[in-house]
Design a protein around this motif. Sequence first.
Motif, PDB file in Angstrom:
ATOM      1  N   TRP A  67      -5.719  10.770  33.468  1.00 26.07           N
ATOM      2  CA  TRP A  67      -5.676   9.515  34.224  1.00 26.07           C
ATOM      3  C   TRP A  67      -5.702   8.303  33.295  1.00 26.07           C
ATOM      4  CZ3 TRP A  67      -3.564   9.023  38.601  1.00 26.07           C
ATOM      5  CH2 TRP A  67      -3.641  10.035  39.562  1.00 26.07           C
ATOM      6  N   THR A  68      -6.409   8.392  32.187  1.00 27.09           N
ATOM      7  CA  THR A  68      -6.399   7.291  31.219  1.00 27.09           C
ATOM      8  C   THR A  68      -5.017   7.179  30.575  1.00 27.09           C
ATOM      9  OG1 THR A  68      -8.749   7.679  30.788  1.00 27.09           O
ATOM     10  CG2 THR A  68      -7.581   6.291  29.224  1.00 27.09           C
ATOM     11  N   VAL A 111       0.555   0.507  31.689  1.00 31.81           N
ATOM     12  CA  VAL A 111       0.294  -0.824  31.140  1.00 31.81           C
ATOM     13  C   VAL A 111       1.318  -1.165  30.066  1.00 31.81           C
ATOM     14  CG1 VAL A 111      -1.392  -2.141  29.778  1.00 31.81           C
ATOM     15  CG2 VAL A 111      -2.149  -0.829  31.738  1.00 31.81           C
ATOM     16  N   SER A 137       5.767   9.934  31.221  1.00 37.68           N
ATOM     17  CA  SER A 137       4.994   9.460  32.375  1.00 37.68           C
ATOM     18  C   SER A 137       4.890  10.548  33.441  1.00 37.68           C
ATOM     19  CB  SER A 137       5.634   8.215  32.985  1.00 37.68           C
ATOM     20  OG  SER A 137       5.651   7.165  32.056  1.00 37.68           O
ATOM     21  N   SER A 146      -1.479   5.628  23.821  1.00 34.46           N
ATOM     22  CA  SER A 146      -2.024   6.100  25.098  1.00 34.46           C
ATOM     23  C   SER A 146      -2.883   7.334  24.893  1.00 34.46           C
ATOM     24  CB  SER A 146      -0.907   6.436  26.087  1.00 34.46           C
ATOM     25  OG  SER A 146      -0.268   5.283  26.533  1.00 34.46           O
ATOM     26  N   THR A 163      -2.760   5.484  33.073  1.00 30.43           N
ATOM     27  CA  THR A 163      -3.057   4.046  33.146  1.00 30.43           C
ATOM     28  C   THR A 163      -2.513   3.300  31.932  1.00 30.43           C
ATOM     29  OG1 THR A 163      -5.069   4.555  34.368  1.00 30.43           O
ATOM     30  CG2 THR A 163      -4.915   2.361  33.407  1.00 30.43           C
ATOM     31  N   THR A 164      -2.805   3.812  30.731  1.00 28.90           N
ATOM     32  CA  THR A 164      -2.336   3.114  29.530  1.00 28.90           C
ATOM     33  C   THR A 164      -0.817   3.165  29.400  1.00 28.90           C
ATOM     34  OG1 THR A 164      -2.769   5.101  28.209  1.00 28.90           O
ATOM     35  CG2 THR A 164      -4.483   3.408  28.225  1.00 28.90           C
TER      36      THR A 164
END
Length: 192
Positions: free
Chosen positions: A70-71, A78, A12, A85, A74-75
């Motif tokens: 950024w995706t 989540v 992350s 991801s 986000t994933t």
Amino acid sequence: MIEWWKTLASTSQVFLSMAIVSSLLLVMLVAIHLLGLEQDAGPTSKGHTDWKKQLFDARMILVFFTLLSWTMVTTDFVGFSTSNSFAIAAIVAFLLSFLGRYLIKTWFTSGGKIVSQDLMQQTGEVLKSIPPHRNGFGKVHISLPQAPFQLEAITAGQELRPGMHVRVVDVIDNRVLLVEPIEENYPGQIPD
């Protein structure tokens, strides 16, 4: 903030770092583009290598990595696994950056070239000085209803300096604009 950062998993932290850095670089690149400070790489060859250069230029690669990171952030937040991801982010980034650019160019242009009729009598602003009497190329910014464009331009008259407002009077070979200055003072107008 530091405590929150320490609680994140290492993947992350990598995703978020990549997203922040790529976003900052993209903002700087957009600012350079909008200010007209980009340097030309010189003439390009036509055909196969030209589309490769346009597809893999610094802007597109930076847009791709910004969307990718950024995706992934986000994933990841989540709750998707790292591999999921990355797969989702790669698909989203590809679709939004490369295919999006291709579709926009195809939709608003004809065969990769801007339609000449759309440019006639359009007004714009000089970004890079245009030498006088067709002795060289400069750059102008033209805002069409579809999108703004930065295009090569020449003039038949005097030199046109950055910031001057111009009107398109002709399109040469579907790629170079012939422009003239727009008179700031109209006949009968009292000078300031």
